[in-house]
Structure formats: C-alpha cells, structure tokens
Design a protein around this motif. Structure first.
Motif, PDB file in Angstrom:
ATOM      1  N   GLY A  80       0.817  -5.708  -9.221  1.00 28.30           N
ATOM      2  CA  GLY A  80       0.214  -6.841 -10.245  1.00 28.30           C
ATOM      3  C   GLY A  80      -0.995  -6.845 -10.246  1.00 28.30           C
ATOM      4  N   VAL A  81      -1.781  -6.032  -9.685  1.00 30.47           N
ATOM      5  CA  VAL A  81      -3.422  -5.811 -10.053  1.00 30.47           C
ATOM      6  C   VAL A  81      -3.602  -4.486 -10.158  1.00 30.47           C
ATOM      7  CG1 VAL A  81      -3.895  -7.994  -8.570  1.00 30.47           C
ATOM      8  CG2 VAL A  81      -4.019  -5.474  -7.656  1.00 30.47           C
ATOM      9  N   VAL A 141      -9.172  -4.267  -7.899  1.00 34.13           N
ATOM     10  CA  VAL A 141      -9.454  -4.010  -6.457  1.00 34.13           C
ATOM     11  C   VAL A 141     -10.951  -3.573  -6.135  1.00 34.13           C
ATOM     12  CG1 VAL A 141      -8.772  -2.580  -4.472  1.00 34.13           C
ATOM     13  CG2 VAL A 141      -7.177  -3.426  -6.038  1.00 34.13           C
ATOM     14  N   VAL A 142     -11.551  -2.688  -6.836  1.00 38.17           N
ATOM     15  CA  VAL A 142     -12.865  -2.297  -6.998  1.00 38.17           C
ATOM     16  C   VAL A 142     -13.676  -3.736  -7.237  1.00 38.17           C
ATOM     17  CG1 VAL A 142     -14.672  -0.845  -7.999  1.00 38.17           C
ATOM     18  CG2 VAL A 142     -12.291   0.024  -7.467  1.00 38.17           C
ATOM     19  N   THR A 193       2.022  -0.423  -5.534  1.00 41.92           N
ATOM     20  CA  THR A 193       1.185  -0.629  -4.231  1.00 41.92           C
ATOM     21  C   THR A 193       0.800   0.282  -3.223  1.00 41.92           C
ATOM     22  OG1 THR A 193       3.177  -0.974  -2.686  1.00 41.92           O
ATOM     23  CG2 THR A 193       2.599  -3.007  -4.240  1.00 41.92           C
ATOM     24  N   GLY A 194       0.122   0.169  -2.429  1.00 44.78           N
ATOM     25  CA  GLY A 194      -0.430   1.021  -1.478  1.00 44.78           C
ATOM     26  C   GLY A 194      -1.951   1.487  -1.324  1.00 44.78           C
ATOM     27  N   HIS A 249      14.344   5.745 -14.370  1.00 45.42           N
ATOM     28  CA  HIS A 249      12.980   5.376 -14.318  1.00 45.42           C
ATOM     29  C   HIS A 249      12.649   4.669 -13.080  1.00 45.42           C
ATOM     30  CE1 HIS A 249      15.155   1.651 -15.208  1.00 45.42           C
ATOM     31  NE2 HIS A 249      14.049   0.911 -14.869  1.00 45.42           N
ATOM     32  N   LEU A 250      11.432   4.563 -12.847  1.00 45.80           N
ATOM     33  CA  LEU A 250      10.962   4.047 -11.639  1.00 45.80           C
ATOM     34  C   LEU A 250      10.913   2.537 -11.488  1.00 45.80           C
ATOM     35  CD1 LEU A 250       9.567   5.711  -9.103  1.00 45.80           C
ATOM     36  CD2 LEU A 250       7.473   5.291 -10.232  1.00 45.80           C
ATOM     37  N   VAL A 251      11.290   1.834 -10.484  1.00 48.28           N
ATOM     38  CA  VAL A 251      11.253   0.351 -10.380  1.00 48.28           C
ATOM     39  C   VAL A 251      10.459   0.269  -9.294  1.00 48.28           C
ATOM     40  CG1 VAL A 251      13.517   0.256 -11.372  1.00 48.28           C
ATOM     41  CG2 VAL A 251      13.404   0.586  -8.867  1.00 48.28           C
ATOM     42  N   SER A 252      10.182   0.862  -8.197  1.00 46.19           N
ATOM     43  CA  SER A 252       8.804   0.702  -7.066  1.00 46.19           C
ATOM     44  C   SER A 252       8.282   1.819  -6.887  1.00 46.19           C
ATOM     45  CB  SER A 252       9.451  -0.151  -6.157  1.00 46.19           C
ATOM     46  OG  SER A 252      10.347   0.719  -5.379  1.00 46.19           O
ATOM     47  N   LEU A 253       7.032   1.757  -6.529  1.00 46.54           N
ATOM     48  CA  LEU A 253       6.211   2.912  -5.932  1.00 46.54           C
ATOM     49  C   LEU A 253       5.348   2.304  -5.153  1.00 46.54           C
ATOM     50  CD1 LEU A 253       5.454   5.828  -6.221  1.00 46.54           C
ATOM     51  CD2 LEU A 253       3.721   5.004  -8.064  1.00 46.54           C
TER      52      LEU A 253
END
Length: 303
Positions: free
Chosen positions: A20-21, A26-27, A50-51, A202-206
C-alpha cells in the motif's frame, strides 16, 4: 521542531516494504528517520508488493548501480481465470474465463505452462511498467489512454516453482516462488501463464525476498527510531568481491592514480578496493596490466 540534516556515515539499509505504499514513500520515511536527503533505492516495488528494498545512504548511493542488476527471488500468488489491464490485482478486470475452461486446467497443464516460462525466455513487460517509451514512462502513457507497445526482452527465470494450488468455482490461485534475473516482470509471468492456458491470469500478491546476497529476513520494518546500516565496504565486498590494497595503493587510488602491474591480482572484473583499515576505497578494474579506479568513495576523516 524539524531536525536539521546531519552527517550520516555511508551505508546500506535493508527495508521490508509494507503493502500500500510506494518505494518513494519508503525513501521519504528513511530520509526523515536518518535526517538526510541523500538516500536512494535499488529496484522499485509496486505499491501492492511487499518485501525487500535496498536503500543506499549517503555516499553509499554510489553502490546502488552495482546492486540494481543482481538476481532476485519473489514469492507470488497468480490467479488463473481472470485478466486485468495492469496484469495485477490493482487493475480493472478485462476478461474472465468460464467454469468449464477453468475445469480443463489440470495441474499437469499448469506445470507445462510454467516449464515453458522457465529458463532464458523472451518477455514482453507489462504496459504499466516503468520502462521509458520516447522519454516517457510506459505506465504514464497507458494511464493517459495511449496505446503502448513494448519490445520483448531477454530475461532468465532460473526457478519457477509451484508451492500451493487452490481451486475455486471459476479461478485457480497458484502460489509460486521465482528466482529471476533483474528486469523480469512477475506480472508478465502471471499474464503469460494465463494466456498459455487460455483462461487469462494476473498477479494478486507479490513479495520480494532476496536481492543478490541480501535477504528480507535481515530487513527492518520500523524506521521510526532510525535503522542499522550495513557498512559500505561489507556490501561492496559481498556484491563485487575484493581487491586488497596497501596503504600506499589506497592513497594512490583515491588520488586517481593507476597501480602499475597490479591487474594480475584481480579476482573479479570490478572488485571493491578495500584499504588496510577495512574502509571502502571504491571500485576498480583492469586497464591493461594496471588497476584503475572507476568509482571512488569519499574518505571518511577521523573524528
């Protein structure tokens, strides 16, 4: 009261980005926490993802160019049975397969589709990628309603492994782990797997768990009270290998001089030159029989 910027020793900060960011968010948080504006990152993560983010602080931002091209590991969930205009869950659904088509997607067909996307492959990035087209980001053009055509690029997917598979009435969720070269789009793997199976995907989480030798397990999640930095010398040595310099050689390299006849001592193409005190001089390479600096770190004066 805002604290003024202070001098920060150069180093590398590993951050576990929440969902969500943006990477820029983050920087910005790291700049506030460490009271310095000189912070950059190696490799953007989408807001949904995330990650691991690798941040360079101070003069260690010079090392990020050597980090950004490292191979990476991701865990992800691919949803088969629906396509979106961004190839991930943040987009708008554009097509959905019926229950009959989903029922025809066997585990064996999924395995075959994944096998075809493993190894050295040609991949067309998602149209909402950050790749520049005529000087503009592809995602900006796509969001402006323009047609975006990106050229296929060679990438390497060294591991594309199914960890779990869950079947619903009209979708199949596939949990995977992917080891890949820099520049590989996991969203594009999800899209292409769905297309190969004729049901869309499609991608739902990464989640990015590794960049080169750096693991998300060693990353911080809370920047509020500052964060521990990895020394620039340790990071450069882990990524590039080392060239041990004498005190005299360290001085000459820092002054832009070549080291005559020292190329025979190189054990890597562009190793990190380390001074006898363990500090990072910079990055060096061979010029004929000599060794020459191609990136110098500022010398930290003793306080």
């Amino acid at each position: 009261m805002r604290q003024p910027p202070t001098s920060v020793a150069p180093g590398i900060l590993l951050v576990d980005k929440p969902g969500g960011v943006t990477s820029h968010d983050v920087v910005a948080r790291a700049r506030r926490a460490l009271h310095t504006r000189k912070i950059g990152h190696a490799g953007t993560l989408d807001p949904m993802a995330t990650g691991l983010l690798v941040l360079g602080v101070g003069a260690a931002t010079r090392l990020l160019t050597y980090v950004v091209g490292l191979d990476k590991t991701y865990t992800a969930t691919i949803r088969l049975g629906a396509s979106t205009d961004t190839d991930d869950a943040d987009g708008t659904e554009t097509a959905r397969a019926g229950a009959v088509a989903i029922g025809a997607v066997t585990s064996e067909r999924i395995a075959a589709g994944i096998a075809a996307l493993t190894g050295d492959i040609e991949q067309i990035p998602s149209t909402v990628s950050a790749i520049k087209v005529d000087g503009k980001r592809a995602y900006a053009l796509a969001r402006a309603g323009e047609d975006v055509e990106l050229a296929a690029r060679k990438v390497t997917v060294s591991r594309f492994e199914v960890r779990d598979l869950r079947r619903g009435a009209d979708v199949i969720d596939v949990d995977v782990v992917v080891d890949c070269s820099s520049g590989t789009y996991i969203r594009a793997l999800a899209r292409d797997l769905g297309a190969a199976l004729d049901v869309g995907g499609h991608l739902v989480s990464l989640r990015r768990t590794r960049i080169g030798p750096f693991s998300v397990e060693d990353a911080v999640t809370d920047l509020a009270g500052g964060a521990p930095l990895l020394p620039a010398a340790d990071v450069a040595a882990a990524v590039l290998g080392t060239f041990a310099a004498t005190a005299e050689e360290a001085r000459d390299l820092r002054h832009g001089k070549r080291l005559p006849g020292a190329a025979a001592r190189l054990t890597a193409a562009t190793p990190a030159a380390i001074a006898p005190d363990g500090s990072l001089i910079g990055v060096v390479t061979a010029r004929g029989r000599d060794v020459k600096s191609i990136m110098n770190m500022p010398e930290v004066s003793a306080s």
